[in-house]
Design a protein around this motif. Structure first.
Motif, PDB file in Angstrom:
ATOM      1  N   THR A 277       0.943  -1.269  -0.158  1.00 31.17           N
ATOM      2  CA  THR A 277       0.112   0.011  -0.059  1.00 31.17           C
ATOM      3  C   THR A 277       0.688   1.167  -0.018  1.00 31.17           C
ATOM      4  OG1 THR A 277      -0.240   0.099   2.470  1.00 31.17           O
ATOM      5  CG2 THR A 277      -1.975  -1.028   1.103  1.00 31.17           C
ATOM      6  N   GLU A 278       0.431   2.249  -0.612  1.00 26.08           N
ATOM      7  CA  GLU A 278       1.118   3.476  -0.749  1.00 26.08           C
ATOM      8  C   GLU A 278       0.086   4.586  -0.365  1.00 26.08           C
ATOM      9  OE1 GLU A 278       2.953   3.547  -4.515  1.00 26.08           O
ATOM     10  OE2 GLU A 278       4.249   1.719  -3.942  1.00 26.08           O
ATOM     11  N   PRO A 279       0.301   5.697  -0.059  1.00 29.54           N
ATOM     12  CA  PRO A 279      -0.501   6.841   0.297  1.00 29.54           C
ATOM     13  C   PRO A 279      -1.127   7.224  -1.507  1.00 29.54           C
ATOM     14  CG  PRO A 279       1.477   7.555   0.942  1.00 29.54           C
ATOM     15  CD  PRO A 279       1.834   6.203   0.152  1.00 29.54           C
ATOM     16  N   ASN A 280      -2.490   7.475  -1.487  1.00 26.71           N
ATOM     17  CA  ASN A 280      -2.999   7.763  -2.894  1.00 26.71           C
ATOM     18  C   ASN A 280      -2.148   8.985  -3.443  1.00 26.71           C
ATOM     19  OD1 ASN A 280      -4.814   5.968  -2.696  1.00 26.71           O
ATOM     20  ND2 ASN A 280      -6.347   7.017  -1.483  1.00 26.71           N
ATOM     21  N   LEU A 281      -2.056   8.822  -4.649  1.00 26.17           N
ATOM     22  CA  LEU A 281      -1.463  10.012  -5.423  1.00 26.17           C
ATOM     23  C   LEU A 281      -2.249  11.208  -5.784  1.00 26.17           C
ATOM     24  CD1 LEU A 281       0.744   8.083  -8.305  1.00 26.17           C
ATOM     25  CD2 LEU A 281       1.578   9.167  -5.955  1.00 26.17           C
ATOM     26  N   PRO A 282      -1.916  12.305  -5.499  1.00 24.26           N
ATOM     27  CA  PRO A 282      -2.775  13.294  -5.798  1.00 24.26           C
ATOM     28  C   PRO A 282      -3.023  13.387  -7.038  1.00 24.26           C
ATOM     29  CG  PRO A 282      -0.534  14.168  -4.721  1.00 24.26           C
ATOM     30  CD  PRO A 282      -0.590  12.778  -5.150  1.00 24.26           C
ATOM     31  N   CYS A 283      -4.645  13.885  -7.315  1.00 16.69           N
ATOM     32  CA  CYS A 283      -5.113  13.972  -8.744  1.00 16.69           C
ATOM     33  C   CYS A 283      -4.105  14.911  -9.381  1.00 16.69           C
ATOM     34  CB  CYS A 283      -6.478  14.350  -8.631  1.00 16.69           C
ATOM     35  SG  CYS A 283      -7.628  13.407  -7.847  1.00 16.69           S
ATOM     36  N   GLY A 284      -3.727  14.520 -10.570  1.00 16.03           N
ATOM     37  CA  GLY A 284      -3.059  15.375 -11.593  1.00 16.03           C
ATOM     38  C   GLY A 284      -1.645  14.693 -11.627  1.00 16.03           C
ATOM     39  N   THR A 285      -1.302  13.813 -10.975  1.00 13.92           N
ATOM     40  CA  THR A 285       0.142  13.114 -10.938  1.00 13.92           C
ATOM     41  C   THR A 285       0.381  12.574 -12.182  1.00 13.92           C
ATOM     42  OG1 THR A 285      -0.110  12.808  -8.387  1.00 13.92           O
ATOM     43  CG2 THR A 285       1.573  11.625  -9.548  1.00 13.92           C
ATOM     44  N   THR A 286       1.475  12.468 -12.730  1.00 19.61           N
ATOM     45  CA  THR A 286       1.851  12.004 -13.897  1.00 19.61           C
ATOM     46  C   THR A 286       3.385  11.142 -13.561  1.00 19.61           C
ATOM     47  OG1 THR A 286       3.351  13.718 -14.640  1.00 19.61           O
ATOM     48  CG2 THR A 286       0.937  13.767 -15.318  1.00 19.61           C
TER      49      THR A 286
END
Length: 125
Positions: free
Chosen positions: A33-42
């Motif tokens: 598990t990892e923290p969810n990536l912020p929206c807009g991450t490429t």
């Protein structure tokens, strides 16, 4: 690590924690598990050996999102005959894997791996 084995590890960790025992992955690379990536991450194309895919037998479309949660905006869709290529994958906060990909129509974004051929990219971002 095999994704099925990784998912099993998450389940075992949850049971261990529920019993009040200490359990930590042997190394950071084994964490599923990892923290969810912020929206807009490429992400860059790290998966340069993966072939281009098409959904030849898939009846609908797959949503492409700006991040690794269903709360992130839909920026495009992969339809039945559109070609696409994987860049790399990450785990989300609840143990699901997401692949960053690009399509032949020049759309880029995140797709839940359970929706993709071969369960998405084999290369971690």
């Amino acid at each position: 690590m095999n994704r099925a084995l990784a998912a099993l590890s998450v389940s075992a960790l949850a049971v261990t924690c529920a019993l009040g025992l200490s359990a930590a992955p042997a190394s950071a690379s084994q964490a599923t598990t990892e923290p969810n990536l912020p929206c807009g991450t490429t992400e860059p194309d790290l998966d340069d050996v993966t072939p281009t895919y098409q959904f030849l037998d898939y009846p609908g479309v797959i949503n492409i999102r700006t991040g690794t949660t269903s709360e992130c905006s839909i920026v495009g869709q992969i339809d039945r005959l559109e070609a696409f290529n994987y860049n790399c994958f990450v785990w989300d906060a609840i143990g699901r894997s997401w692949t960053y990909l690009h399509t032949s129509g020049n759309e880029h974004g995140w797709v839940l791996d359970s929706s993709l051929p071969d369960n998405g990219s084999p290369v971690h971002c």
